[in-house]
Design an enzyme around this catalytic site. Structure first.
Site, PDB file in Angstrom:
ATOM      1  N   ASP A 124     -43.812  -5.102  47.326  1.00 44.30           N
ATOM      2  CA  ASP A 124     -42.774  -5.030  46.296  1.00 44.30           C
ATOM      3  C   ASP A 124     -41.432  -4.736  46.958  1.00 44.30           C
ATOM      4  O   ASP A 124     -41.366  -4.333  48.124  1.00 44.30           O
ATOM      5  CB  ASP A 124     -43.109  -3.931  45.283  1.00 44.30           C
ATOM      6  CG  ASP A 124     -42.477  -4.180  43.915  1.00 44.30           C
ATOM      7  OD1 ASP A 124     -41.687  -5.142  43.794  1.00 44.30           O
ATOM      8  OD2 ASP A 124     -42.763  -3.419  42.980  1.00 44.30           O
ATOM      9  N   GLY A 125     -40.361  -4.953  46.199  1.00 45.09           N
ATOM     10  CA  GLY A 125     -39.016  -4.670  46.675  1.00 45.09           C
ATOM     11  C   GLY A 125     -38.189  -4.054  45.576  1.00 45.09           C
ATOM     12  O   GLY A 125     -38.507  -4.179  44.389  1.00 45.09           O
TER      13      GLY A 125
ATOM     14  N   GLU B 248     -37.857  -8.181  47.811  1.00 52.68           N
ATOM     15  CA  GLU B 248     -39.156  -8.760  47.469  1.00 52.68           C
ATOM     16  C   GLU B 248     -39.629  -9.670  48.597  1.00 52.68           C
ATOM     17  O   GLU B 248     -40.802  -9.638  49.003  1.00 52.68           O
ATOM     18  CB  GLU B 248     -39.046  -9.552  46.164  1.00 52.68           C
ATOM     19  CG  GLU B 248     -38.668  -8.744  44.936  1.00 52.68           C
ATOM     20  CD  GLU B 248     -39.865  -8.120  44.253  1.00 52.68           C
ATOM     21  OE1 GLU B 248     -40.957  -8.104  44.853  1.00 52.68           O
ATOM     22  OE2 GLU B 248     -39.713  -7.625  43.116  1.00 52.68           O
TER      23      GLU B 248
ATOM     24  N   ASP C 264     -45.477  -8.690  41.940  1.00 54.85           N
ATOM     25  CA  ASP C 264     -44.965  -8.914  40.585  1.00 54.85           C
ATOM     26  C   ASP C 264     -43.763  -9.855  40.587  1.00 54.85           C
ATOM     27  O   ASP C 264     -43.144 -10.078  39.545  1.00 54.85           O
ATOM     28  CB  ASP C 264     -44.612  -7.595  39.889  1.00 54.85           C
ATOM     29  CG  ASP C 264     -43.560  -6.785  40.646  1.00 54.85           C
ATOM     30  OD1 ASP C 264     -42.828  -7.357  41.468  1.00 54.85           O
ATOM     31  OD2 ASP C 264     -43.471  -5.560  40.405  1.00 54.85           O
TER      32      ASP C 264
ATOM     33  N   HIS D 287     -45.321  -2.598  36.470  1.00 54.10           N
ATOM     34  CA  HIS D 287     -45.339  -1.396  35.626  1.00 54.10           C
ATOM     35  C   HIS D 287     -46.368  -1.494  34.499  1.00 54.10           C
ATOM     36  O   HIS D 287     -46.119  -1.087  33.364  1.00 54.10           O
ATOM     37  CB  HIS D 287     -43.943  -1.130  35.054  1.00 54.10           C
ATOM     38  CG  HIS D 287     -42.883  -1.089  36.103  1.00 54.10           C
ATOM     39  ND1 HIS D 287     -42.823  -0.112  37.073  1.00 54.10           N
ATOM     40  CD2 HIS D 287     -41.844  -1.936  36.367  1.00 54.10           C
ATOM     41  CE1 HIS D 287     -41.790  -0.344  37.874  1.00 54.10           C
ATOM     42  NE2 HIS D 287     -41.192  -1.445  37.472  1.00 54.10           N
TER      43      HIS D 287
ATOM     44  N   ASP E 202     -44.373  -0.371  44.560  1.00 56.13           N
ATOM     45  CA  ASP E 202     -43.084  -0.181  43.902  1.00 56.13           C
ATOM     46  C   ASP E 202     -42.507   1.193  44.238  1.00 56.13           C
ATOM     47  O   ASP E 202     -41.312   1.324  44.523  1.00 56.13           O
ATOM     48  CB  ASP E 202     -43.251  -0.330  42.388  1.00 56.13           C
ATOM     49  CG  ASP E 202     -41.975  -0.009  41.628  1.00 56.13           C
ATOM     50  OD1 ASP E 202     -41.030  -0.815  41.675  1.00 56.13           O
ATOM     51  OD2 ASP E 202     -41.908   1.068  40.995  1.00 56.13           O
TER      52      ASP E 202
END
Length: 262
Positions: free
Chosen positions: A22-23, A61, A84, A142, A152
């Protein structure tokens, strides 16, 4: 009566390295961070993360995906990659082929954003070859998927300038249930077709206290261009004209001829 048991379904993660990445950025651009988790087939788990200033969310990302794959250079076998970011997945599996054929230009002839990162990600994917394939899976952010939530958290912590402790050890001692994966199998959400833009009924302009009604945008633009405080808007119907003029505070006695009339 047969006593044979039905065959067990094949485990899609059997022999595969499981990756979450994730980013994040605090501002777009702003201080950025990325995080990744690698769960190896031999039961070893390793967390990665880093920071970049300035950076955009999309850049981070991409960086998470790049750094995760770099860390797997010496790990053979398939990779089950979860993110995501539909931007990363669609880019590396769909858009990148057209970008490369056009010399890293979009269909409109503009430079592809983050081209250097896309090129680097493409090289990392190519290095694995067909012998060590990557399956790209989408996870909704989330939504309580433990691996995604942890990636995240790492990305956000690095973006904020903190140095979170990165785990590097056996899966049995890893506190994150990383193998709890979404039941939908990681399918990408469908792209919703864009709704067609409403046709212009007219164009309205307001310069000073005088409102005018125009049949074309070019005519409206000539009136308002370079005029401080001028207002203009496309109307989609007669009632919409009335709504716009009322919002602008134009008294009905000063409405342009035909405005608001069906």
């Amino acid at each position: 009566m047969s006593s044979r048991k039905p065959p067990k379904k094949a485990d899609p993660l059997a022999g595969a390295t499981l990756v979450f990445a994730d980013g994040a950025s605090r501002g777009n651009p702003g201080p950025g961070g990325w995080g990744a988790i690698l769960a190896m087939p031999d039961g070893h788990v390793r967390e990665l993360g880093g920071r970049q200033v300035p950076a955009t969310n999309n850049q981070m990302e991409l960086m998470g995906a790049i750094q995760a794959l770099k860390a797997l250079h010496d790990v053979p076998g398939p990779v089950s990659f979860w993110t995501d970011s539909t931007y990363v997945i669609r880019g590396i599996t769909q858009w990148i082929w057209a970008w490369r054929s056009r010399g890293w230009k979009t269909a409109e002839g503009k430079d592809v954003l983050n081209a250097e990162l896309w090129q680097e990600l493409f090289r990392e994917v190519a290095k694995r070859g067909r012998e060590n394939p990557i399956t790209w899976n989408h996870v909704r952010g989330h939504m309580g998927v433990a691996g995604n939530e942890r990636a995240d958290t790492l990305a956000v912590e690095f973006a904020l300038g903190r140095r979170p402790q990165l785990y590097d050890g056996p899966l049995l001692k890893y506190a994150v249930p990383i193998h709890d994966l979404p039941e939908n199998g990681g399918a990408l959400p469908e792209i919703k077709p864009r709704e067609p833009k409403a046709q212009a009924y007219s164009y309205l302009s307001l310069v000073g206290n005088t409102a005018m009604r125009h049949s074309s945008w070019a005519e409206c633009e000539r009136r308002v261009k370079g005029v401080p405080g001028a207002k203009f808007k496309k109307a989609t119907s007669a009632p919409n004209e009335a709504e716009i003029l009322d919002t602008w505070g134009v008294p009905r006695s000063r409405w342009p001829e035909g405005a608001g009339e069906g």
